[in-house]
Scaffold this motif. Structure first.
Motif, mmCIF file in Angstrom:
data_model
loop_
_atom_site.group_PDB
_atom_site.id
_atom_site.type_symbol
_atom_site.label_atom_id
_atom_site.label_comp_id
_atom_site.label_asym_id
_atom_site.label_seq_id
_atom_site.Cartn_x
_atom_site.Cartn_y
_atom_site.Cartn_z
ATOM 1 N N ASN A 163 2.379 14.382 -8.906
ATOM 2 C CA ASN A 163 3.209 15.672 -8.712
ATOM 3 C C ASN A 163 4.666 14.969 -8.740
ATOM 4 O OD1 ASN A 163 4.269 18.132 -8.052
ATOM 5 N ND2 ASN A 163 3.393 18.125 -5.948
ATOM 6 N N PRO A 164 5.158 15.122 -10.011
ATOM 7 C CA PRO A 164 6.491 14.788 -10.338
ATOM 8 C C PRO A 164 7.593 15.686 -9.534
ATOM 9 C CG PRO A 164 5.585 14.784 -12.345
ATOM 10 C CD PRO A 164 4.616 15.523 -11.490
ATOM 11 N N GLY A 165 7.310 17.050 -9.221
ATOM 12 C CA GLY A 165 8.081 18.156 -8.572
ATOM 13 C C GLY A 165 8.365 17.393 -7.188
ATOM 14 N N ALA A 166 7.366 16.883 -6.395
ATOM 15 C CA ALA A 166 7.692 16.251 -5.069
ATOM 16 C C ALA A 166 8.225 14.856 -5.076
ATOM 17 C CB ALA A 166 6.333 16.581 -4.403
ATOM 18 N N SER A 167 8.691 14.553 -6.027
ATOM 19 C CA SER A 167 9.104 13.251 -5.963
ATOM 20 C C SER A 167 10.342 12.851 -5.111
ATOM 21 C CB SER A 167 9.577 12.466 -7.476
ATOM 22 O OG SER A 167 10.683 13.229 -7.911
ATOM 23 N N ALA A 176 10.775 14.251 -2.144
ATOM 24 C CA ALA A 176 10.319 14.413 -0.680
ATOM 25 C C ALA A 176 9.271 12.967 -0.594
ATOM 26 C CB ALA A 176 9.583 15.605 -0.499
ATOM 27 N N ILE A 177 8.650 12.596 -1.634
ATOM 28 C CA ILE A 177 7.904 11.343 -1.527
ATOM 29 C C ILE A 177 8.599 10.217 -1.447
ATOM 30 C CG2 ILE A 177 6.415 10.025 -2.729
ATOM 31 C CD1 ILE A 177 5.050 12.564 -3.807
ATOM 32 N N ARG A 178 9.869 10.153 -2.430
ATOM 33 C CA ARG A 178 10.879 8.785 -2.173
ATOM 34 C C ARG A 178 11.639 8.974 -0.759
ATOM 35 N NH1 ARG A 178 14.112 10.363 -5.851
ATOM 36 N NH2 ARG A 178 12.588 9.433 -7.370
ATOM 37 N N ARG A 185 0.819 -1.175 -0.023
ATOM 38 C CA ARG A 185 -0.054 0.117 0.071
ATOM 39 C C ARG A 185 0.757 1.253 0.057
ATOM 40 N NH1 ARG A 185 -5.650 -0.001 3.065
ATOM 41 N NH2 ARG A 185 -5.476 1.922 1.885
ATOM 42 N N ALA A 186 1.889 1.161 0.861
ATOM 43 C CA ALA A 186 2.859 2.357 0.710
ATOM 44 C C ALA A 186 3.458 2.622 -0.581
ATOM 45 C CB ALA A 186 3.942 2.091 1.867
ATOM 46 N N THR A 187 3.900 1.536 -1.214
ATOM 47 C CA THR A 187 4.571 1.852 -2.568
ATOM 48 C C THR A 187 3.331 2.296 -3.431
ATOM 49 O OG1 THR A 187 6.120 -0.109 -1.805
ATOM 50 C CG2 THR A 187 5.967 0.532 -4.094
ATOM 51 N N ALA A 188 2.376 1.735 -3.423
ATOM 52 C CA ALA A 188 1.233 2.069 -4.508
ATOM 53 C C ALA A 188 1.079 3.699 -4.148
ATOM 54 C CB ALA A 188 0.122 1.135 -4.220
ATOM 55 N N ALA A 189 0.877 4.051 -3.032
ATOM 56 C CA ALA A 189 0.620 5.622 -2.995
ATOM 57 C C ALA A 189 1.674 6.303 -3.115
ATOM 58 C CB ALA A 189 0.227 5.673 -1.375
ATOM 59 N N ALA A 190 2.985 5.936 -2.781
ATOM 60 C CA ALA A 190 4.162 6.728 -3.203
ATOM 61 C C ALA A 190 4.212 6.949 -4.752
ATOM 62 C CB ALA A 190 5.295 6.024 -2.791
ATOM 63 N N CYS A 191 3.866 5.628 -5.492
ATOM 64 C CA CYS A 191 3.814 5.707 -6.691
ATOM 65 C C CYS A 191 2.555 6.742 -7.432
ATOM 66 C CB CYS A 191 3.838 4.297 -7.512
ATOM 67 S SG CYS A 191 5.072 3.403 -7.287
ATOM 68 N N GLU A 192 1.629 6.660 -6.948
ATOM 69 C CA GLU A 192 0.552 7.705 -7.216
ATOM 70 C C GLU A 192 0.911 8.882 -6.914
ATOM 71 O OE1 GLU A 192 -3.975 8.221 -6.304
ATOM 72 O OE2 GLU A 192 -3.125 6.349 -5.637
ATOM 73 N N GLY A 193 1.527 9.305 -5.778
ATOM 74 C CA GLY A 193 1.960 10.517 -5.559
ATOM 75 C C GLY A 193 3.026 11.104 -6.542
#
Length: 103
Positions: free
Chosen positions: A68-72, A74-76, A56-64
């Motif tokens: 928003n590619p600019g926040a990748s 911070a999301i990573r 679930r965490a990986t799926a949510a991070a990929c969706e995020g």
């Protein structure tokens, strides 16, 4: 419906027969065997929960990142930190299993 009822009846009959059979002296499981059984169930449950949480965490991070590619970056970082904390649940459970089984 009839098969389910038959299966239920046979399962109840089996449990009723098994109780007197394990009541004899020397039969049944010892405390050590129950400890191993509980440790195995605990590790299985912890591993299953960790797998679901990581998916679930990986799926949510990929969706995020896709939204928003600019926040990748911070999301990573948040994803890696979250996955490390999720994985620690399984590692702590494994340590507890070894400590419980060593007694």
């Amino acid at each position: 419906m009839r098969k389910a009822l038959t299966f239920t009846f046979l399962a109840i009959a089996l449990f009723m027969i098994a109780a007197p059979a394990s009541a004899q002296s020397g039969g049944g499981m010892t405390d050590k065997a129950w400890s191993y059984c509980a440790a195995a169930f605990g590790m299985a449950i912890a591993s299953a929960i960790c797998g679901l949480a990581q998916a679930r965490a990986t799926a949510a991070a990929c969706e995020g990142m896709a939204r928003n590619p600019g926040a990748s970056d911070a999301i990573r970082f948040a994803l890696i930190l979250g996955l490390a904390l999720i994985e620690s649940l399984a590692l702590y459970t494994l340590v507890i299993v070894f400590l419980t089984s060593a007694k």
